[in-house]
Design a protein around this motif. Structure first.
Motif, short mmCIF file in Angstrom:
data_model
loop_
_atom_site.label_atom_id
_atom_site.label_comp_id
_atom_site.label_asym_id
_atom_site.label_seq_id
_atom_site.Cartn_x
_atom_site.Cartn_y
_atom_site.Cartn_z
N TRP A 393 51.14 34.12 41.70
CA TRP A 393 50.37 35.01 40.82
C TRP A 393 48.91 35.18 41.26
N ILE A 394 48.37 34.14 41.92
CA ILE A 394 46.96 34.27 42.32
C ILE A 394 46.87 34.13 43.83
N PRO A 395 45.77 34.63 44.41
CA PRO A 395 45.64 34.58 45.86
C PRO A 395 45.69 33.15 46.38
N THR A 396 46.21 32.99 47.59
CA THR A 396 46.39 31.67 48.18
C THR A 396 45.08 30.89 48.21
N GLU A 397 43.99 31.58 48.48
CA GLU A 397 42.70 30.88 48.59
C GLU A 397 42.31 30.20 47.29
N LEU A 398 42.92 30.64 46.17
CA LEU A 398 42.55 30.07 44.87
C LEU A 398 43.61 29.09 44.35
N LYS A 399 44.51 28.64 45.23
CA LYS A 399 45.62 27.83 44.70
C LYS A 399 45.13 26.51 44.08
N ASN A 400 44.05 25.93 44.65
CA ASN A 400 43.54 24.70 44.04
C ASN A 400 42.96 24.97 42.65
N VAL A 401 42.43 26.16 42.48
CA VAL A 401 41.94 26.54 41.15
C VAL A 401 43.10 26.49 40.16
N GLY A 402 44.28 27.00 40.60
CA GLY A 402 45.46 26.97 39.74
C GLY A 402 45.80 25.55 39.33
N ALA A 403 45.81 24.63 40.33
CA ALA A 403 46.19 23.25 40.04
C ALA A 403 45.19 22.59 39.10
N LEU A 404 43.91 22.82 39.35
CA LEU A 404 42.89 22.19 38.50
C LEU A 404 42.91 22.79 37.10
N ALA A 405 43.24 24.08 37.01
CA ALA A 405 43.33 24.69 35.70
C ALA A 405 44.50 24.08 34.92
N VAL A 406 45.61 23.81 35.61
CA VAL A 406 46.74 23.14 34.95
C VAL A 406 46.28 21.81 34.36
N LEU A 407 45.48 21.08 35.14
CA LEU A 407 44.96 19.80 34.64
C LEU A 407 44.22 19.98 33.32
N ILE A 408 43.32 20.95 33.30
CA ILE A 408 42.49 21.13 32.11
C ILE A 408 43.36 21.54 30.92
N ILE A 409 44.34 22.38 31.18
CA ILE A 409 45.21 22.82 30.08
C ILE A 409 46.02 21.64 29.53
N VAL A 410 46.56 20.82 30.45
CA VAL A 410 47.35 19.68 29.97
C VAL A 410 46.49 18.73 29.15
N ILE A 411 45.26 18.50 29.59
CA ILE A 411 44.38 17.60 28.83
C ILE A 411 44.12 18.16 27.44
N LEU A 412 44.03 19.49 27.36
CA LEU A 412 43.84 20.12 26.05
C LEU A 412 45.00 19.83 25.12
N VAL A 413 46.22 19.95 25.66
CA VAL A 413 47.41 19.83 24.83
C VAL A 413 47.78 18.38 24.58
N ARG A 414 47.68 17.59 25.63
CA ARG A 414 48.12 16.20 25.54
C ARG A 414 47.11 15.31 26.24
N PRO A 415 46.07 14.94 25.50
CA PRO A 415 44.93 14.25 26.12
C PRO A 415 45.30 12.95 26.80
N GLN A 416 46.31 12.27 26.33
CA GLN A 416 46.61 10.97 26.93
C GLN A 416 47.41 11.11 28.22
N GLY A 417 47.68 12.35 28.65
CA GLY A 417 48.46 12.55 29.86
C GLY A 417 49.93 12.52 29.54
#
Lengths: 426, 329, 329
Positions: A393-417
């Protein structure tokens, strides 16, 4: 105070000595422009590159070799214009920064690396290779995601165990990864051993380095009762120091091991995978399973988990907490070095590689639940997959952004991991 | 050996652009880390968002300079809310990891080709500082034997030091008020503060915004002083330098960041000027170190310095051992 | 400690009289309850830590909450004060429902707690610890904090009240010291005094005697009794049965998360169910609930993480295994 200085000097000296292997001879070959063309870990051959001087006179023209490398010697230090002929790129590939012409200064006595980042044709969802259908593309990304996830997992397991047993968020863990990759490079390229032998030596040295760090540095800090936040910032200082020692000796360029640089893929179903990657996956899985089983089944493993859960109680029940932490550092160092060697084979060796993957490792560990070893494994796979699949969905150059965004979203939903537990207050 | 040149650049760096920028950034970080106990490892993102907010408004959209400043500040507040709301209810290390991740996200977005239409990609942006320099009241440069500054530099330094003074005044006023008392108490134990009826979350957000905004002033000064911005300036090492400076000057001390920044940049400039000239006169053989490698030495020394500081003087150069900020946890 | 001398204090007499006719059974109705708890359940994974059917706390009385380790007393405290969220249940304070109310708002409504592991704010002075407790401070607002004139007057009033309390708790000599330099017992006193700055109606004390040396115990006891004479309601968790017998008007016993008995101290301690809960199935009949303190000291002593005061990182014990003594010197 004096003891500490002596130790630190010894520690740094060991790094210097380690990197000292012929460091001067290998790269002082006179002025040149050079580079390696890589797409997604695979070399790109047959691309035409032209170097001309500032007044427009052509100095040299070459095609990248089968390992993706190209070199154009230049007559003297000065500023040169490097042009990559985009039309000679394999179909479907392009320069991700759209800059085929670079103007670069070359300094006296040193080769200058020109960077041409190559990626699949710009725009979201462009196929990685000409041909494969959407399913093949997805499967390909799933595979590379798992592959990346396994490498992250090797580093994350050690990081998580260290966090669990001594509470340290180790910012210098990425440098253990770099250390492994560089050691393997030294034994492979300078000493001339095959990559596999060099890799085994690097893992052993990595484990030794982990032990060494804890024996002479972190263990000593624990005895001084340095606070955890203090140690965390100390690890930042250590990371800066080690990263730039690596830069000092290794320079800023990305280099390759002598073997396994270009390996044609074998077809497995709709996707092509290089056998080297499959073998590395196998090694990673065996190692991860072995460490996990050891954590669950052996006495030492149980002691490690006991220390993670409650160090004071573990100490009171007769477990030598310091010895366990040292063991964890040793294993963590070895695992990180293995991750480094694999990463080096996968995408080349660079002084920043450890730091670049460190954030993904952090994300994996946090995602799984800080300090839970199995959470770290799970989190790594999630991060690996998220990194690769986000390119749908996003350009290859931004793939780490995707992964880090997943991290932030998961912390929002389930803070304890994913596998973490909530803490008790009071 | 050009000793006079080495000393004059070192002296200039005492009050120079880098010192101002890092002092402002560190004043903000000191609010986060020193006073509130927030482990913000993404301070570089606050500076980056401010600088890019201003530059994009002016260069890309051709809007006035002052609107650019407002957009930059607005961006900083939004970033603080985005970072703070999910993480400030969690344990301290989560904030550390999320902020460092967010800073990296911001940097990658700034340098991405996809957004280069607005951000200029890895080249960054220029030509946004004309209105700023149009306000320059200086007409003649300062040129003495030891230091020299052009009129442009003088204007940037004046504005920069005025901002530093304002930032220090704000921090000084706040930290001796009941507000500052709550903030410092949160650093010590937020559950205790909560049990006394204070809305800890709200205070942490306020502190995060305040520190972000104060730091962002550094972002503006940096961008204007160089008349250009580049995405890779705003990497994680930027933040690590700021931590070194905060700790060097003494965490939770009002003047700490300024003193720390001056010492840091004086030493670093001195080393970075000294080594190449030692190499060029042959005092250091080029088989040991080339001019290219000399740059790495500065970083290595910063890393070693940071470690030694935390091990032997965690209270900073002027701090009081009893007030050490780092022994907790 | 005026309450100490007056053995026949009016408030105690009133409390005893009011509770005289209350049936001695779990969940008994009280004549004038300040806190009413209904069906509060908290599960940790498969473990049900708290499962309280119905409990009422009598206004103006001192109620003890006892039970063996792991009975869920502290978790129950956390739930009631908003520091943890129950899976189900509701409870009301002064007739106002409290479920879902944030911890700091619970405190503002007049229900203030202390912690088992003392949460003194180490790098704040004793007087600042006290001042922090006052509610409704104008200077705690960010913007007003910048203008000292707006809060100076109120600050003086707060300080005056804090000084009175410090004198009452015999901490006035330590006024300017860092709270971290106090002994464990003094910290307990400070925490209680600080809680009183909130002007609470109900005080919840989590093991006020844990780690307090015997010399200070009497003084602490006197203060707790004094709270009742001032019209406050006290609910406390304690393992020391002598203390429970000495000061409480009513005792609630928890076992495995449930309320298993209620009554006056003497009745409860003779209750077979209580003895079973403390000693397990195979006891030899000796009614000695005091056997517990053996287990009790292992509990609070180990996590006495000195500076942090909270079970922060998993290694609070490993990095700092020595208890708070050092800070006490």
């Amino acid at each position: 105070m004096r003891r500490a200085v002596v130790m630190l000097t010894a520690f740094l000296a060991s790094l210097f000595i380690a990197f000292g292997f012929g460091a001067t001879s290998a790269w002082a070959e006179g002025e040149a422009l050079q580079g390696t063309l890589i797409n997604n870990g695979q070399p790109v051959a047959g691309v035409q590159i032209t170097v001309s001087s500032q007044d427009g006179a052509q100095v040299g023209q070459v095609q990248s070799g089968p390992d993706g490398k190209w070199t154009v010697p230049v007559p003297a230090a000065g500023t040169y214009r490097v042009e990559l002929d985009v039309t000679t790129l394999p179909e479907g590939l392009t320069l991700t920064n759209n800059r085929p012409v670079l103007t670069l200064p070359v300094f006296e006595g040193s080769a200058r690396t020109a960077l041409f980042p190559i990626g699949s044709e710009a725009g979201a969802g462009a196929p990685v290779d000409p041909g494969p259908n959407r399913l093949g593309q997805i499967l390909d990304l799933v595979y590379t995601g798992l592959h990346l996830g396994l490498m992250i997992a090797l580093a994350a397991l050690g990081l998580s165990l260290i966090f669990g047993t001594m509470g340290l968020t180790n910012f210098a863990h990425g440098e253990l990864v770099t250390f492994g990759a560089l050691m393997a490079f030294i034994f492979n390229v300078f000493v001339g051993l095959p990559v596999i032998v060099a890799g085994v030596i690097a893992v052993a040295l990595g484990a030794g380095f982990g032990w060494f760090q804890d024996r002479f540095f972190w263990g000593w800090l624990r005895k001084r009762r340095t606070g955890l936040i203090g140690m965390m910032i100390i690890s930042i200082g250590l990371a800066l120091t080690m990263r730039y020692i690596s830069l000092y000796w290794f320079r800023g360029e990305t280099r390759q091991y002598s073997d396994y640089v270009a390996q044609p893929g074998i077809d497995i179903g709709p996707i092509a995978i290089a056998p080297k990657n499959l073998i590395m996956d196998l090694i990673a899985i065996v190692v991860l399973v072995a460490v996990s089983v050891a954590l669950v089944k052996t006495r030492l493993g149980k002691a490690t988990r006991a220390v993670s859960t409650n160090p004071a109680l573990a100490a009171a029940s007769g477990i030598n907490v310091d010895a366990i932490i040292r063991l964890v550092w040793t294993i963590g160092g070895g695992l990180a070095a293995l991750a480094g060697v694999m990463l080096g084979v996968f995408q080349g060796i660079n002084y920043q590689m450890g730091f670049q993957i460190l954030l993904l490792v952090f994300a994996a560990v946090t995602l799984g639940g800080l300090g839970t070893a199995f959470g770290a494994l799970l989190g790594s796979l999630v991060i690996g997959l998220a990194t690769q699949l986000s390119t749908l969905w996003i350009p290859t150059e931004l793939k780490n952004v995707g992964a880090l965004a997943v991290l932030i979203i998961v912390i929002l939903v389930r803070p304890q991991g994913i596998l973490g537990r909530r803490e008790r207050i009071g | 050996m050009n000793w006079d040149v080495i000393f004059s650049v070192s002296l200039e760096s005492l009050i120079g652009l880098s010192t101002i920028v890092y002092a402002l950034a560190a004043i903000g970080l000191n609010v986060h880390f020193g006073y509130t106990g927030l482990l913000n490892f993404g301070q570089s993102a606050f500076l980056g968002v401010a600088a890019y907010g201003m530059a994009i408004t002016v260069t890309t959209f051709g809007q006035p300079f002052w609107l650019g400043i407002l957009v930059g500040l607005g961006g900083v507040v939004v970033l603080a809310l985005l970072l703070g709301i999910p993480t400030l209810r969690l344990r301290a290390d989560y904030l550390a990891i999320v902020t460092i991740a967010a800073a990296e996200i911001v940097r990658l977005l700034f340098r991405s080709v996809t957004l280069s239409e607005w951000t200029g990609g890895s080249d960054g942006l220029q030509q946004f500082s004309q209105s700023f320099y149009d306000m320059n009241p200086y007409s003649s440069p300062i040129e003495t034997t030891l230091i020299s500054f052009s009129t442009r530099e003088l204007w940037v330094l004046t504005v920069g030091w005025v901002l530093v003074a304002i930032a220090l005044l704000i921090v000084w006023l706040l930290m001796r008020s009941p507000w500052g008392r709550v903030i410092k108490a949160i650093r010590e134990d937020e559950d205790a503060v909560r049990s006394l009826g204070k809305n800890v979350f709200s205070y942490k957000i306020q502190a995060l915004i305040l520190g972000g905004v104060l730091g962002s002033l550094g972002g503006f000064v940096f961008a204007l002083g160089l008349a250009a911005i580049q995405p890779d300036t705003y990497g994680t090492e930027f933040t690590f330098y700021m931590y070194t400076i905060v700790i060097l000057g003494g965490a939770a001390r009002v003047f700490g960041p300024v003193v720390g920044s001056m010492i840091f940049w004086f030493l670093l400039t001195f080393i970075n000027a000294l080594l190449p000239s030692l190499i060029s006169v042959g005092a250091i053989p080029s088989s040991i170190m080339t001019t290219n490698q000399a740059g790495a030495v500065g970083y290595i020394l910063v890393g070693i310095g940071l470690m030694l500081l935390l091990i032997f003087r965690p209270q900073g150069i002027f701090g009081d051992k009893k007030e050490v900020m780092l022994d907790a946890r | 400690m005026p309450a100490d001398q007056q053995t026949d204090a009016p408030a105690k007499a009133r409390a005893v009289a009011a509770l005289a006719d209350v049936p001695r059974e779990p969940g008994a109705k009280k004549p004038d309850p300040i806190l009413v708890v209904d069906k509060v359940v908290r599960r940790f994974g498969g473990l049900t830590a708290v499962n309280v059917g119905h409990v009422e706390i009598q206004r103006g009385a001192i109620t003890a909450l006892i039970g063996p380790n792991g009975a869920g007393k502290t978790t129950f405290f956390n739930l009631l004060t908003g520091f943890d969220k129950p899976d189900e249940g509701n409870w009301a304070f002064n007739g106002q429902p409290l479920q879902g109310v944030a911890a700091h708002k619970v405190a503002r409504r007049g229900m203030v707690r202390t912690f088992q592991l003392t949460k003194s704010l180490n790098r704040l002075s004793v007087i600042d610890n006290m001042r922090l407790g006052a509610t409704g401070q104008r200077g705690e607002n960010f913007w007003r904090a910048l203008i000292p004139g707006l809060w100076k007057k109120q600050e003086q009033d707060v300080t005056e009240r804090a000084d009175e309390l410090l004198a009452r708790f015999k901490l006035d000599a330590k006024r300017e010291d860092f709270a971290g330099s106090l002994s464990g017992g003094q910290r307990k006193l400070l925490e209680m005094a600080r809680a009183l700055m909130v002007n609470p109606e109900m005080v919840m004390l989590d093991e006020p005697m844990a780690g307090v040396n015997p010399a200070l115990t009497q003084s602490l006891l006197g203060h707790v009794k004094g709270l009742r004479e001032l019209g406050m309601t006290v609910l406390f968790v304690e393992h020391d049965m002598d203390m429970v017998r000495d000061i409480s008007d009513w005792v609630i016993v928890m076992g495995q998360g449930e309320v298993i008995a209620e009554g006056t101290p003497d009745e409860v301690m003779a209750d077979q169910r209580v003895i079973d809960a403390y000693l397990g199935a195979h006891h030899d009949g000796a009614a000695d609930p005091d056997a517990d303190p053996a287990a009790d000291t292992a509990g609070p002593a180990a996590p006495a993480a000195p500076a942090a005061g909270e079970p922060a990182g998993p290694t609070a014990g490993a990095t700092a295994p020595k208890p708070a003594k050092e800070d006490g010197q």
